[in-house]
Design an enzyme around this catalytic site. Structure first.
Site, mmCIF file in Angstrom:
data_model
loop_
_atom_site.group_PDB
_atom_site.id
_atom_site.type_symbol
_atom_site.label_atom_id
_atom_site.label_comp_id
_atom_site.label_asym_id
_atom_site.label_seq_id
_atom_site.Cartn_x
_atom_site.Cartn_y
_atom_site.Cartn_z
ATOM 1 N N ASP A 9 8.859 -1.425 7.979
ATOM 2 C CA ASP A 9 8.227 -1.586 6.691
ATOM 3 C C ASP A 9 9.320 -2.142 5.767
ATOM 4 O O ASP A 9 10.504 -1.925 6.015
ATOM 5 C CB ASP A 9 7.730 -0.217 6.206
ATOM 6 N N ASP A 11 9.447 -2.256 1.831
ATOM 7 C CA ASP A 11 9.789 -1.495 0.620
ATOM 8 C C ASP A 11 9.994 -0.021 0.962
ATOM 9 O O ASP A 11 9.089 0.647 1.448
ATOM 10 C CB ASP A 11 8.681 -1.662 -0.418
ATOM 11 N N THR A 51 4.713 -5.637 6.214
ATOM 12 C CA THR A 51 4.678 -5.115 4.840
ATOM 13 C C THR A 51 3.346 -5.393 4.145
ATOM 14 O O THR A 51 2.852 -6.531 4.157
ATOM 15 C CB THR A 51 5.864 -5.701 4.020
ATOM 16 N N ASN A 52 2.763 -4.343 3.585
ATOM 17 C CA ASN A 52 1.610 -4.519 2.697
ATOM 18 C C ASN A 52 2.121 -5.053 1.372
ATOM 19 O O ASN A 52 3.066 -4.482 0.809
ATOM 20 C CB ASN A 52 0.917 -3.177 2.422
ATOM 21 N N GLN A 53 1.519 -6.108 0.884
ATOM 22 C CA GLN A 53 1.960 -6.671 -0.397
ATOM 23 C C GLN A 53 0.794 -6.702 -1.388
ATOM 24 O O GLN A 53 0.262 -7.775 -1.730
ATOM 25 C CB GLN A 53 2.573 -8.057 -0.174
ATOM 26 N N ALA A 54 0.435 -5.516 -1.828
ATOM 27 C CA ALA A 54 -0.675 -5.409 -2.783
ATOM 28 C C ALA A 54 -0.343 -6.093 -4.104
ATOM 29 O O ALA A 54 -1.243 -6.448 -4.866
ATOM 30 C CB ALA A 54 -1.031 -3.945 -3.012
#
Ligand SMILES: [Mg+2]
Length: 185
Positions: A9, A11, A51-54
């Protein structure tokens, strides 16, 4: 030939979590990340960021800004002897996304889309692979995808996650685990 991956991951694992990081000047690397990555590479793991990049979904920054930051990060890691094989990111969010970014997506952790991409694109065997994350959604994705082991870096989540994982206080604990596995094979 199949290979194994260390899924990271971003962040809270590679860089210190500040919330919607998108500027190079705001990057602080997590202590131990360079050493962990170098050791993993030496042991035959391919390094893949998932990585989730909301923040993209929410319109805080765009995909170009994300890619600029990641190009910088990749170069910075290379200076430390660390070679990323791939950076997978999910720019969607089912509720907070704007326009085309507002949707469910299998890539968004706890979905397993980004992990499964590594099978086809990198020849990775998920059953031999390891995940390091700082959120329950990282652990859930790792468990659903059938990874060998998942590690939760403590501090971000306020309570325990479901599923199987090892909680660690620092990345050096993951590094030691990788080294121990290698000896016992
Ligand atoms: Mg995180």
């Amino acid at each position: 030939m199949s290979s194994k991956a260390l899924f990271l991951d971003r962040d809270g694992v590679v860089n210190v979590e500040i919330g919607y990081l998108h500027r190079i000047e705001d990057v602080t690397f997590v202590p131990g990340i360079f050493s962990l990555c170098r050791t993993a590479m030496r042991l035959g793991y391919r390094l893949v960021i998932v990585t989730n990049q909301a923040g993209i979904a929410r319109g805080f920054y765009d995909e170009a800004a994300f890619e600029t930051l990641m190009a910088w990060m990749q170069a910075r890691l290379r200076e430390e002897g660390v070679e990323l094989e791939a950076v997978y990111y999910c720019p969607f969010h089912p509720e907070h996304g704007i326009g085309e970014y507002r949707r469910e997506h299998e890539d968004r952790k706890p979905g397993t889309g980004m992990l499964r991409r590594a099978i086809n694109e990198l020849g990775v065997s998920l059953a031999d692979s390891v995940m390091v994350g700082d959120r329950c959604s990282d652990m859930a994705a790792a468990n659903s995808a059938g990874l060998k082991q998942a590690f939760l870096v403590s501090g971000t989540e306020k309570s325990r996650c479901g599923g199987h994982y090892i909680e660690v206080n620092g990345l050096e604990e993951v590094e030691r685990w990788l080294l121990k596995q290698d000896v016992s094979v």
